[in-house]
Scaffold this motif. Structure first.
Motif, mmCIF file in Angstrom:
data_model
loop_
_atom_site.group_PDB
_atom_site.id
_atom_site.type_symbol
_atom_site.label_atom_id
_atom_site.label_comp_id
_atom_site.label_asym_id
_atom_site.label_seq_id
_atom_site.Cartn_x
_atom_site.Cartn_y
_atom_site.Cartn_z
ATOM 1 N N TYR A 176 91.023 55.946 23.395
ATOM 2 C CA TYR A 176 92.350 55.325 23.264
ATOM 3 C C TYR A 176 93.231 55.654 24.460
ATOM 4 O O TYR A 176 94.008 54.811 24.934
ATOM 5 C CB TYR A 176 93.005 55.810 21.978
ATOM 6 N N ALA B 127 90.752 54.167 27.828
ATOM 7 C CA ALA B 127 90.347 52.745 27.816
ATOM 8 C C ALA B 127 90.647 52.150 26.445
ATOM 9 O O ALA B 127 89.729 51.916 25.652
ATOM 10 C CB ALA B 127 88.872 52.613 28.161
ATOM 11 N N PRO B 128 91.897 51.937 26.128
ATOM 12 C CA PRO B 128 92.285 51.492 24.785
ATOM 13 C C PRO B 128 91.625 50.183 24.350
ATOM 14 O O PRO B 128 91.424 49.975 23.157
ATOM 15 C CB PRO B 128 93.804 51.345 24.893
ATOM 16 N N ALA B 129 91.270 49.340 25.292
ATOM 17 C CA ALA B 129 90.637 48.076 24.918
ATOM 18 C C ALA B 129 89.262 48.303 24.285
ATOM 19 O O ALA B 129 88.770 47.453 23.532
ATOM 20 C CB ALA B 129 90.500 47.187 26.149
ATOM 21 N N GLN B 130 88.632 49.427 24.584
ATOM 22 C CA GLN B 130 87.299 49.731 24.040
ATOM 23 C C GLN B 130 87.351 50.464 22.696
ATOM 24 O O GLN B 130 86.302 50.700 22.082
ATOM 25 C CB GLN B 130 86.516 50.602 25.047
#
Length: 216
Positions: A26, A29-32
């Motif tokens: 988070y 790489a919050p998109a992951q």
């Protein structure tokens, strides 16, 4: 769902570790995060199911009935020489516990524990013919008052921790927990020759539910 005490500490550490991983994802790489969170959840549930411990009472307590000591599939039924305790031929029934089975081991009969010995060893796959004598294992003998039943917990390629709660001189009750093997493994039962079996090769059995034999 009840969780066996053998898994509670591991599951707690696993939950914390996965939570930390999700927090780092988070942050970096919050998109992951959705993918990692879903994968973490699936992994946690997979490990969780290894340690489930369903409440099961034997349908009928009887001195002449031998209940399955574990969930799994019957992979061996044969007359075999038992070299450790009996040093004679006995009727062997082996139950293979896959990673998806309940891993609690239960007393198949009531009686007095006459013998209990742990053997360190290898980690061959549990269905290997030599696993009974070369793998890590624990051997227990229960005297029913009429005969003696030998149980052998055998570690497999994944199962590298056998727990056995019995002690020599202990009186045990049919259906109560006597041990636990993590992940996959096998339990061998050695019965007197001439015992009437009630299971077949390839049959799936459940601890405290399936009667595997009737003693004379």
């Amino acid at each position: 769902m009840r969780i066996h005490p053998e898994g509670r500490r591991m599951l707690a550490f696993l939950f914390i570790g996965l939570a930390v991983i999700c927090a780092l994802v988070y942050w970096k790489a919050p998109a992951q995060l959705p993918v990692v969170a879903i994968a973490s959840g699936i992994f946690f549930v997979t490990i969780l199911q290894f340690f489930r411990n369903p409440t099961r009472m034997v349908p009928e307590e009887a001195d002449h009935l031998v209940y399955a000591p574990a969930d799994g599939k019957v992979v061996v039924i044969e007359e075999a020489y038992e070299p450790e305790y009996f040093k004679a031929n006995r009727l062997q029934v082996s139950i293979f516990m896959s990673p998806v089975n309940v891993h609690v081991n239960r007393n198949p009969v009531s009686g007095l524990v006459k013998y209990n010995k742990y053997h360190p060893g290898k980690y061959l796959v549990a269905w290997h013919p030599k696993s009974s004598t070369e793998n890590e294992r624990t051997t227990v003998v229960i005297d029913t008052g009429e005969t003696e039943i030998l149980l052998r917990q055998i570690a497999g390629a994944l199962a590298k921790r056998i727990k056995n709660y019995l002690e020599v001189g202990q009186q045990v009750v049919q259906g109560e927990d006597f041990g636990f093997i993590k992940f996959g493994s096998r339990v061998d039962i050695f019965l007197p020759l001439g015992t009437q079996l009630r299971v077949d090769i390839g049959q799936k059995v459940k601890g405290n539910r399936t009667v595997i034999a009737e003693l004379e």
